[in-house]
Design a protein around this motif. Sequence first.
Motif, PDB file in Angstrom:
ATOM      1  N   UNK A  69       0.958  -1.292   0.140  1.00 20.33           N
ATOM      2  CA  UNK A  69       0.078   0.433  -0.045  1.00 20.33           C
ATOM      3  C   UNK A  69       0.918   1.439   0.037  1.00 20.33           C
ATOM      4  N   UNK A  70       1.562   1.586   0.721  1.00 16.82           N
ATOM      5  CA  UNK A  70       2.406   2.007   0.902  1.00 16.82           C
ATOM      6  C   UNK A  70       3.368   2.861  -1.047  1.00 16.82           C
ATOM      7  N   UNK A  71       3.872   1.103  -1.179  1.00 17.74           N
ATOM      8  CA  UNK A  71       4.864   1.496  -1.744  1.00 17.74           C
ATOM      9  C   UNK A  71       3.914   2.097  -3.539  1.00 17.74           C
ATOM     10  N   UNK A  72       2.626   1.368  -3.372  1.00 13.14           N
ATOM     11  CA  UNK A  72       1.657   1.769  -4.129  1.00 13.14           C
ATOM     12  C   UNK A  72       1.657   3.386  -4.465  1.00 13.14           C
ATOM     13  N   UNK A  73       1.380   4.101  -3.403  1.00 16.02           N
ATOM     14  CA  UNK A  73       1.397   5.486  -2.871  1.00 16.02           C
ATOM     15  C   UNK A  73       2.343   6.445  -3.496  1.00 16.02           C
ATOM     16  N   UNK A  74       3.379   5.743  -2.992  1.00 13.72           N
ATOM     17  CA  UNK A  74       4.176   6.416  -3.254  1.00 13.72           C
ATOM     18  C   UNK A  74       5.120   6.348  -5.296  1.00 13.72           C
ATOM     19  N   UNK A  75       4.097   4.735  -5.533  1.00 11.70           N
ATOM     20  CA  UNK A  75       4.265   4.929  -7.265  1.00 11.70           C
ATOM     21  C   UNK A  75       3.122   5.942  -8.057  1.00 11.70           C
ATOM     22  N   UNK A  76       2.344   5.762  -7.436  1.00 10.32           N
ATOM     23  CA  UNK A  76       1.120   7.144  -8.128  1.00 10.32           C
ATOM     24  C   UNK A  76       1.203   8.899  -7.563  1.00 10.32           C
ATOM     25  N   UNK A  77       1.984   8.415  -6.997  1.00 11.66           N
ATOM     26  CA  UNK A  77       2.533   9.721  -6.399  1.00 11.66           C
ATOM     27  C   UNK A  77       4.060  10.243  -7.659  1.00 11.66           C
ATOM     28  N   UNK A  78       4.482   9.107  -7.757  1.00 11.02           N
ATOM     29  CA  UNK A  78       5.919   9.813  -8.554  1.00 11.02           C
ATOM     30  C   UNK A  78       5.142   9.793 -10.349  1.00 11.02           C
ATOM     31  N   UNK A  79       3.675   9.203 -10.497  1.00  5.34           N
ATOM     32  CA  UNK A  79       3.209   9.366 -12.100  1.00  5.34           C
ATOM     33  C   UNK A  79       2.973  10.293 -11.625  1.00  5.34           C
ATOM     34  N   UNK A  80       2.552  11.101 -11.109  1.00  6.39           N
ATOM     35  CA  UNK A  80       1.017  12.589 -11.410  1.00  6.39           C
ATOM     36  C   UNK A  80       2.596  13.288 -11.058  1.00  6.39           C
ATOM     37  N   UNK A  81       3.594  13.249 -10.463  1.00  6.71           N
ATOM     38  CA  UNK A  81       4.440  14.351 -11.096  1.00  6.71           C
ATOM     39  C   UNK A  81       5.228  14.130 -11.661  1.00  6.71           C
ATOM     40  N   UNK A  82       5.127  12.677 -12.720  1.00  8.79           N
ATOM     41  CA  UNK A  82       5.832  12.564 -13.787  1.00  8.79           C
ATOM     42  C   UNK A  82       4.774  13.347 -14.880  1.00  8.79           C
ATOM     43  N   UNK A  83       4.038  14.188 -14.665  1.00 10.66           N
ATOM     44  CA  UNK A  83       3.278  14.505 -15.994  1.00 10.66           C
ATOM     45  C   UNK A  83       2.354  13.898 -16.691  1.00 10.66           C
TER      46      UNK A  83
END
Length: 753
Positions: free
Chosen positions: A31-45
């Motif tokens: 759950x924690x790493x998935x949230x990190x991934x989703x934020x990374x994808x958001x920040x990547x535009x």
Amino acid sequence: MANPGLSNKNNGQRLGITDPISLGGPTEYDVMKTKELEKYLQDAGLYESQEEAVGREEVLGRLDQIVKVWVKTISRAKGLNEQLVQDANAKIFTFGSYRLGVHGPGADIDTLCVGPRHATREEDFFGELHRMLAEMPEVTELHPVPDAHVPVMRFKFGGVSIDLLYAKLSLWVIPEDLDISQDSILQNADEQTVRSLNGCRVTDQILRLVPNIQNFRTTLRCMRLWAKCRGVYSNVAGFLGGINWALLVARICQLYPNALPNMLVSRFFRVYTQWRWPNPVMLCIIEEGSLGLQVWDPRRYHKDRFHLMPIITPAYPSMNSSYNVSSSTLRIMSEEFQRGSDICEAMESNKADWDTLFETFPFFEAYKNYLQIDINAENADDFRQWKGWVESRLRQLTLKIERHTFNMLQCHPHPGDFSDKSKPFHCSYFMGLQRKQGGLANEGGTFDIRLTVEEFKQAVNVYTLWKPGMEIRVCHVKRKNIPNFVFPGGVRPPRPSKLTWDMRRALELKASGHAQPDKSDESKTVLDGAEGRKRRHPDDNVENNIRNIKSAAPCCGEDLDTRSPVGTVSSSIKCDNVHPNKFIESQTEISEKNLEDNCKKIENLANIQNQNGDSEVSSSSSPPTKTSPKAVAHASSSTVAEKMDIEEVMPGSYAPHQAVLEELEDDFEHRNKVKCEMKGNEVESSMQNEPGVPVASICRTGPFNGSYSNGGVEELEPAELVAPPVSNGCSASIPQRKPIIRLSFTSLPGKSS
């Protein structure tokens, strides 16, 4: 973020051709790493704004209105009665990344126009509809491509890029609630309509066959970004395109139906690192259908046997979506899968992060030798057409180099093109070159690919719409001479100032004594074409320092040094007196051996029985700070169990492969018998008549003979990957020739060089 249900069923039906590997649910770590991934994808535009999403919907609605007006217009023009004119209808469907819900800002929208039986493709779609769009001020960059494999009309509508296909159904009236997922929709459809409908049908079927659409979408966004960063996202270059990555991700979702994207990404790399190609990836059983359309089946269709990385579409008629993959691009992708798997394992121990996974592949640092393909035309329209044609043929250059050098010279095509702003209507493509490790690849000498390049250019220049000014040039360029316009801002960047993942791994391997032997002596010298003297490169000292760090980098499976040398390169143009038949037939010997090797692989795969077991593997968990022997033993046991499960989900007992094996064995036996009968008669007499022709050119028999002629215009088909098989029974009687011919990577003389 959606919570997955603990099931892999869809309306009571199992998803996929096997049971899943694991039904385990997510841990707190996932759950924690998935949230990190989703934020990374958001920040990547990667996500479009709400405003842009609304704008796309408005464009699609406007386009649907336009095709409805269009079909009524042509219906009236064809003299249909007023009732039929009023009932006449056309409908717009979407597919691809937009339909899957993984498109980003500014992405194209793949659309399909479905029309009635009296609305023709040539006269009405590319005629009247094209005229209507051309007259609209909001439509720009209108470019019809009626002669493409899948005819398409490309344009921008209100700034939104649209790719519009057309499907003509055998219906007088298109209902507004038309369901194109039904196989009956293909009844009496022409081949171009079937291809055009396939995009929508496959996309919808993927969404039906994944257990959790939201998790599928997040994982697919991640893998698309990763593939673009690592330079393996391009169907036309021989890698994988959007639909291929979607199918691969969908299969992982089936195997781990309750996993969150963090675990799905990790298992993606783990599964496909262990996948033994050419085992096909399939989301469902291939249906024969009732319409008699051709489906992917190596038992019956000769070309299907040569696909190296089959990824089968789930909608009827099922076909291989990745037939463009070559041996070089498959090797590169396999190495990248392994790198991704290593990084995901390191992430579980907090030794890497998402930034590490998405590090950009340093293409112009990875090799020491490149081919540069330059094209230009006289105006924008000619250049757009010429560029599209050349891009569709570039894969042929990779295949020809592989074949003509007996896979000793490996190619890495860059998936994109580069433009020199100082030259109008011009762009360049690049291809990294490396010598294959092991065996004859380590011998001295050079490759001569001038004839190969000339053959490729001749095939390109037969373009039926060729106009004066359309030119193509191919030349060899060293890494230090790569033009500056390929770099951001037109400025060559300095040497890497920080350690990348690959450098760190190389240092670790070197410290542990597992580094590859250094071959810098071979790669740091070239032959002076004028005097034949060895001379050092001015940047050797710097390159050697970095090479020593990167020599065992796992990113590419080989030490970086072996990517660099292509042998001793001569700078002069030197022609050898090589008999063309000798050259071609020697290629056939090596390619035939490659097919025999593939058949052995298929035989091994056919022996694997698909048990469809219910064994499960525990999902990833939060990495412990201290690892006890018991934990290590448990992890080792889980890894072994998962490897066994991965073996089980590969369709090794897939009937077509077994049939292919039996059929090819029969072919081998037949050719062996024929060749051995010829051995004492025709071969000897032929050699007396033509003393300069090797035995291999006369000893080719069997039903495949002539299928791979070098003459004529080659089609974009995978049949060119290998040549006809040769029986082992007569191989001892065929004299072996050295596969390396003198090489000069210089541009060839001629009008187009």
